[in-house]
Design a protein around this motif. Structure first.
Motif, mmCIF file in Angstrom:
data_model
loop_
_atom_site.group_PDB
_atom_site.id
_atom_site.type_symbol
_atom_site.label_atom_id
_atom_site.label_comp_id
_atom_site.label_asym_id
_atom_site.label_seq_id
_atom_site.Cartn_x
_atom_site.Cartn_y
_atom_site.Cartn_z
ATOM 1 N N VAL A 1 9.410 9.415 5.237
ATOM 2 C CA VAL A 1 10.093 8.225 4.370
ATOM 3 C C VAL A 1 8.711 7.627 3.313
ATOM 4 C CG1 VAL A 1 11.266 6.533 3.244
ATOM 5 C CG2 VAL A 1 11.931 7.185 5.598
ATOM 6 N N GLY A 2 9.469 8.849 1.806
ATOM 7 C CA GLY A 2 8.540 8.745 1.377
ATOM 8 C C GLY A 2 7.237 9.436 1.367
ATOM 9 N N ARG A 3 5.902 8.208 1.311
ATOM 10 C CA ARG A 3 4.672 8.345 1.166
ATOM 11 C C ARG A 3 4.429 7.836 2.809
ATOM 12 N NH1 ARG A 3 1.028 9.102 -3.417
ATOM 13 N NH2 ARG A 3 0.853 9.662 -1.935
ATOM 14 N N VAL A 4 5.387 7.587 3.357
ATOM 15 C CA VAL A 4 4.766 7.448 5.060
ATOM 16 C C VAL A 4 5.167 8.483 5.486
ATOM 17 C CG1 VAL A 4 5.169 5.394 6.586
ATOM 18 C CG2 VAL A 4 5.093 4.714 4.049
ATOM 19 N N PHE B 1 1.067 -1.106 -0.128
ATOM 20 C CA PHE B 1 0.297 0.016 0.318
ATOM 21 C C PHE B 1 1.317 0.977 0.298
ATOM 22 C CE2 PHE B 1 -2.551 3.463 1.011
ATOM 23 C CZ PHE B 1 -4.172 2.286 1.014
ATOM 24 N N ALA B 2 1.912 1.099 0.545
ATOM 25 C CA ALA B 2 2.769 2.554 0.983
ATOM 26 C C ALA B 2 3.309 2.522 -0.225
ATOM 27 C CB ALA B 2 4.128 2.343 1.921
ATOM 28 N N ARG B 3 3.516 1.543 -1.466
ATOM 29 C CA ARG B 3 5.059 2.440 -2.472
ATOM 30 C C ARG B 3 3.930 3.675 -3.449
ATOM 31 N NH1 ARG B 3 3.956 -3.781 -3.804
ATOM 32 N NH2 ARG B 3 5.892 -4.669 -3.068
ATOM 33 N N ASP B 4 2.492 3.523 -3.301
ATOM 34 C CA ASP B 4 2.041 4.630 -3.945
ATOM 35 C C ASP B 4 1.059 5.919 -3.564
ATOM 36 O OD1 ASP B 4 0.363 2.543 -4.435
ATOM 37 O OD2 ASP B 4 0.412 2.529 -6.621
ATOM 38 N N LYS B 5 0.464 5.421 -1.936
ATOM 39 C CA LYS B 5 0.034 5.458 -1.073
ATOM 40 C C LYS B 5 -0.140 6.023 0.495
ATOM 41 C CE LYS B 5 -3.832 2.932 -3.873
ATOM 42 N NZ LYS B 5 -5.221 1.633 -3.331
#
Length: 443
Positions: free
Chosen positions: A426-429, A320-324
């Motif tokens: 970090v990223g989307r997280v 899920f965290a890859r792009d949301k």
């Protein structure tokens, strides 16, 4: 529609019996056929769930530091609409809060003054008798904004003890509206962050019924009802509520993740968002079709071994965290980190999405209001926006990436002291120990 009458149950100090008295009173009034609603002063996740169990309707938090008057009016007004009476519950001591402008300290007295609720003062008389009158008199004189409707004597040892305490109160003109005996079995079970959650309390319904029996036997309910006054709802424009992190929000919800303020969820729904609950402890992945994931606080440290073994949840959350966007508050933040060390010193791998490791074996209490300034755009707002919230946990950080590029926000305490960077992204997280309550009322 006319606002219901209300009372605020408060005490000079913590541990006086506010919660048990409030719950017993709420249920006793429900038994009389009244429509009862609960409100909790301050940033407390646990007591509102008990209020809901006692009254049969959701309770909300109202906080004079973290919320504007208008936001309090909006949140409370929605929660108590259609009620006959509101039994609100204070936090800590009646006047305890931060050092700040009058009416903005987070103290229970601020809420009583703002809403026009007289105070039902609970006095633990286990260590004194006539001196209870001096304590009540001091509470009445300390703040002219509030009215003391009457006193409930708690932990009364004998009939003689009650007579002596009432003798002291008779000199003040403050009525005694009831007395409760010293009965340990009335206490609700506790753990490190307060009461064991309502959903985990064994025989909760039976416990609340016993509290109501005790209140009916020990209080003059007619006098208590008569002491309530009409709720005053300020007309100020409400501050912006927290924006929803997405249109369809996957919300972790079980014994490990349960600390979500009711007004936050209500605000998200009012903004058009859909809340889709799921259970990490049941090894469920974030539901399909969601565009944001919210891991709230709770007690992951008590379930760390089980969470570490939930491979479907772990793999699904990473995917899920890859792009949301994914955000974790307190316990959710710990779960997004690399590992949690439990109270026995056993280290359990977690999701590894944020560069932090935490420990419950190396306990350290962290408590207080926080004003957070976001360092980057994310699910809670845009870079530079400020949020008001609270931090309360016993976990210690044993390792973290201290680089500012991965910090979630900068924090100040309630008096403006700079606490430096906090949390991670970090990223989307993103994640932090900070529980967001409201948008900051000023730019």
């Amino acid at each position: 529609m006319r606002a219901p009458r209300g009372l605020l149950v408060a005490a000079p100090r913590s541990g006086s019996g506010k919660t048990t008295l409030a719950l017993g009173l709420q249920r006793a009034l429900v038994r009389r056929g009244l429509v009862v609603r609960g409100v909790k002063s301050g940033p407390d996740y646990i007591d509102p769930a008990f209020h809901a169990a006692a009254t049969g309707a959701p309770s909300v938090n109202a906080d004079s530091f973290a919320m504007s008057d208008g936001l309090i009016a909006s949140v409370v007004g929605e929660a108590v609409a259609g009620a006959d009476i509101v039994i609100a519950e204070g936090s800590m001591g009646l006047f305890d809060g931060i050092r700040g402008p009058r009416g903005r300290t987070g103290a229970s007295a601020d809420l009583a003054a703002l809403m026009g609720w007289p105070v039902l003062l609970v006095l633990d008389v286990s260590g004194h008798a006539q001196s209870a009158g001096a304590v009540a008199l001091g509470c009445r004189a300390f703040d002219e904004r509030i009215a003391i409707a009457g006193v409930i004597l708690n932990k009364v040892a004998s009939a003689r003890h009650r007579r002596l305490a009432e003798d002291g109160l008779s000199r003040t003109g403050i009525p005694v509206l009831g007395a409760l005996a010293r009965e340990a079995e009335l206490a609700l079970p506790e753990r490190h962050l307060g009461l064991v959650q309502a959903g985990e309390t064994a025989d909760l319904e039976a416990r609340i019924e016993r509290l109501a029996d005790t209140v009916e036997a020990g209080l003059d309910l007619d006098a208590v009802i008569a002491a309530a006054r009409e709720t005053v709802l300020p007309s100020a424009e409400p501050a912006a509520r927290l924006r929803p992190p997405g249109q369809r929000i996957a919300l972790a919800q079980d014994a490990a993740f349960s600390f979500v303020y009711p007004h936050v969820i209500a605000g998200w729904r009012a903004a058009g968002a859909e809340i889709v609950p799921f259970s990490p402890l049941a090894d469920e992945k974030p539901p399909e079709g969601c565009d944001a994931l919210w891991l709230p606080g709770g007690y992951p440290e008590l379930h760390a071994g089980r969470l570490s073994a939930c491979e479907v949840f772990r793999a699904g959350t990473r995917a899920f965290a890859r792009d949301k966007p994914v955000h974790g508050e307190c316990g959710g933040y710990m779960t997004l980190g690399r590992a949690i060390e439990d109270a026995d010193g056993i280290v359990h791998p977690m999701l590894g999405l944020l560069p932090v490791e935490t420990s419950f074996a190396k306990r350290r209490m962290n408590l207080g209001y926080r004003v957070a300034t976001l360092l980057a755009d994310g699910p809670l707002g845009r870079a530079g926006e400020r949020l008001v919230g609270h931090e309360f946990h016993y976990a210690a950080i044993t390792w973290r990436d201290d680089s500012r590029e991965h910090a979630f926000a900068t924090h100040r305490d309630a008096e403006g002291a700079d606490l430096g960077p906090a949390g991670h992204r970090v990223g989307r997280v993103s994640g932090t120990f900070f529980h967001a309550i409201a948008a900051h009322p000023s730019p």
